[in-house]
Motif scaffolding. Structure first.
Motif, PDB file in Angstrom:
ATOM      1  N   LYS A  86      34.604  94.332  87.189  1.00 62.05           N
ATOM      2  CA  LYS A  86      33.979  93.806  88.405  1.00 62.05           C
ATOM      3  C   LYS A  86      34.764  94.291  89.610  1.00 62.05           C
ATOM      4  O   LYS A  86      35.936  94.662  89.515  1.00 62.05           O
ATOM      5  CB  LYS A  86      33.952  92.270  88.410  1.00 62.05           C
ATOM      6  N   VAL A  87      34.108  94.250  90.767  1.00 63.79           N
ATOM      7  CA  VAL A  87      34.728  94.574  92.044  1.00 63.79           C
ATOM      8  C   VAL A  87      34.419  93.432  93.007  1.00 63.79           C
ATOM      9  O   VAL A  87      33.296  92.909  93.023  1.00 63.79           O
ATOM     10  CB  VAL A  87      34.184  95.896  92.615  1.00 63.79           C
ATOM     11  N   VAL A  88      35.415  93.045  93.802  1.00 63.33           N
ATOM     12  CA  VAL A  88      35.185  92.067  94.859  1.00 63.33           C
ATOM     13  C   VAL A  88      35.405  92.755  96.199  1.00 63.33           C
ATOM     14  O   VAL A  88      36.315  93.577  96.351  1.00 63.33           O
ATOM     15  CB  VAL A  88      36.107  90.831  94.720  1.00 63.33           C
ATOM     16  N   SER A  89      34.540  92.451  97.165  1.00 58.87           N
ATOM     17  CA  SER A  89      34.631  93.067  98.484  1.00 58.87           C
ATOM     18  C   SER A  89      34.535  91.999  99.567  1.00 58.87           C
ATOM     19  O   SER A  89      33.837  90.993  99.413  1.00 58.87           O
ATOM     20  CB  SER A  89      33.525  94.108  98.673  1.00 58.87           C
ATOM     21  N   ALA A  90      35.237  92.233 100.657  1.00 54.47           N
ATOM     22  CA  ALA A  90      35.209  91.340 101.823  1.00 54.47           C
ATOM     23  C   ALA A  90      34.658  92.123 103.006  1.00 54.47           C
ATOM     24  O   ALA A  90      34.970  93.305 103.178  1.00 54.47           O
ATOM     25  CB  ALA A  90      36.604  90.831 102.138  1.00 54.47           C
ATOM     26  N   SER A  91      33.877  91.454 103.849  1.00 53.06           N
ATOM     27  CA  SER A  91      33.192  92.185 104.914  1.00 53.06           C
ATOM     28  C   SER A  91      33.179  91.413 106.229  1.00 53.06           C
ATOM     29  O   SER A  91      33.280  90.183 106.264  1.00 53.06           O
ATOM     30  CB  SER A  91      31.747  92.478 104.488  1.00 53.06           C
ATOM     31  N   HIS A  92      33.005  92.182 107.291  1.00 53.56           N
ATOM     32  CA  HIS A  92      32.827  91.586 108.614  1.00 53.56           C
ATOM     33  C   HIS A  92      31.473  90.905 108.752  1.00 53.56           C
ATOM     34  O   HIS A  92      31.213  90.254 109.771  1.00 53.56           O
ATOM     35  CB  HIS A  92      32.983  92.667 109.691  1.00 53.56           C
ATOM     36  N   ASP A  93      30.606  91.009 107.749  1.00 55.18           N
ATOM     37  CA  ASP A  93      29.325  90.294 107.789  1.00 55.18           C
ATOM     38  C   ASP A  93      29.471  88.833 107.365  1.00 55.18           C
ATOM     39  O   ASP A  93      28.478  88.144 107.130  1.00 55.18           O
ATOM     40  CB  ASP A  93      28.264  91.012 106.947  1.00 55.18           C
ATOM     41  N   HIS A  94      30.733  88.370 107.240  1.00 54.22           N
ATOM     42  CA  HIS A  94      31.093  86.981 106.924  1.00 54.22           C
ATOM     43  C   HIS A  94      30.982  86.652 105.436  1.00 54.22           C
ATOM     44  O   HIS A  94      31.104  85.483 105.065  1.00 54.22           O
ATOM     45  CB  HIS A  94      30.264  85.955 107.722  1.00 54.22           C
ATOM     46  N   THR A  95      30.714  87.635 104.597  1.00 53.77           N
ATOM     47  CA  THR A  95      30.514  87.360 103.178  1.00 53.77           C
ATOM     48  C   THR A  95      31.543  88.067 102.301  1.00 53.77           C
ATOM     49  O   THR A  95      32.195  89.037 102.706  1.00 53.77           O
ATOM     50  CB  THR A  95      29.113  87.781 102.691  1.00 53.77           C
TER      51      THR A  95
END
Length: 268
Positions: A86-95
């Protein structure tokens, strides 16, 4: 032409016994790296190293396995789950998003932060995710259900990074409020506030045994080592001539590497 100690550390990371360079050729097939595209087209790309003779195989060409599309803002952080599936990602779209690293499917969209998410990482067992946000909070999520289990409040400025301790029972966070905090990952209680930096702290992480924390600061140019139990600052490492963006322990806990705006990487 890799140094022996560095090569052995890479092999250990790949699950290969030190000095077993023959096995490294096949292990290199599993070596993955991450690539972030620009904010104009927010996506993640997954690459895999081609199989070549070892030890040169450690520098094999990469081929793209797929692009993970779904975020609508810049992607600020990505990490594989410890098992690589799995991969986890963080974004400036708040999610925060959790992806299947094989199929590229988005399995979970973790919503709850009210501003840009700057960091996201898995727990050692892969069952939890911790995220840090511009909204001053840290959140702990169930990686299977997507439920937010804890909202850790206490920082007074944006939180730049957050990660689990090696046993998964603690979380360490670094903030623009000039502090590092250690939290109980089960109760959400703040157990320690580590003070000493006099500008924004950009990174913090545990030592492999969970007994120390290393942090890097943006403007005081220092790397600090704290006792994770007492909160005492044990060492201040000075030598960078500009802000320190990142610092972490070696796998054996005997060394620290730091990266700075001064264009230097230092090993301590």
């Amino acid at each position: 032409d890799l140094g022996t100690d560095l090569l052995d550390n890479i092999l250990r990371h790949l699950g290969v016994a030190p000095r077993d360079h023959c096995a490294a050729a096949s292990a290199c097939v599993a070596l993955r790296c991450r690539y972030l595209d620009g904010a104009k087209n927010p996506l993640l790309r997954v690459f895999e190293a081609g199989k070549r003779e070892a030890p040169a195989g450690l520098r094999a060409q990469l081929r793209e396995l797929g692009a993970l599309r779904g975020h609508t803002g810049a992607v600020s952080s990505v990490q594989f789950r410890p098992d690589g599936l799995k991969v986890v990602s963080a974004s400036h779209d708040h999610t925060v998003r959790i992806w299947d690293a094989v199929t590229g499917e988005c399995e979970q969209t973790l919503e709850g932060h009210s501003s840009a998410v700057l960091s996201a990482s898995f727990s050692p067992d892969g069952l939890k995710v911790v995220s840090a946000s511009h909204d001053h909070t840290v959140r702990i999520w169930d990686a299977v259900t997507g439920e937010c289990e804890q909202t850790l409040e206490g920082h007074s400025e944006r939180v730049n990074s957050a990660s689990f301790s090696p046993d998964g029972l603690k979380v360490v966070s670094a903030s623009h409020d000039q502090t590092v905090r250690i939290w109980d990952a089960v109760t959400g209680e703040c157990e320690q506030t580590l003070e000493g930096h006099f500008e924004a702290v950009l990174s913090a992480s545990f030592s492999p045994d969970g007994l120390k924390v290393v942090s890097g600061c943006s403007y005081d140019k220092a790397v600090r080592i704290f006792d994770a139990v007492t909160g005492e600052c044990e060492q201040t490492l000075e030598g960078h001539t500009a802000g320190v963006n990142s610092a972490s322990f070696s796998p054996d806990g005997q060394k620290i590497v730091s990266g700075s705006v001064d264009k230097a990487v230092r090993v301590w």
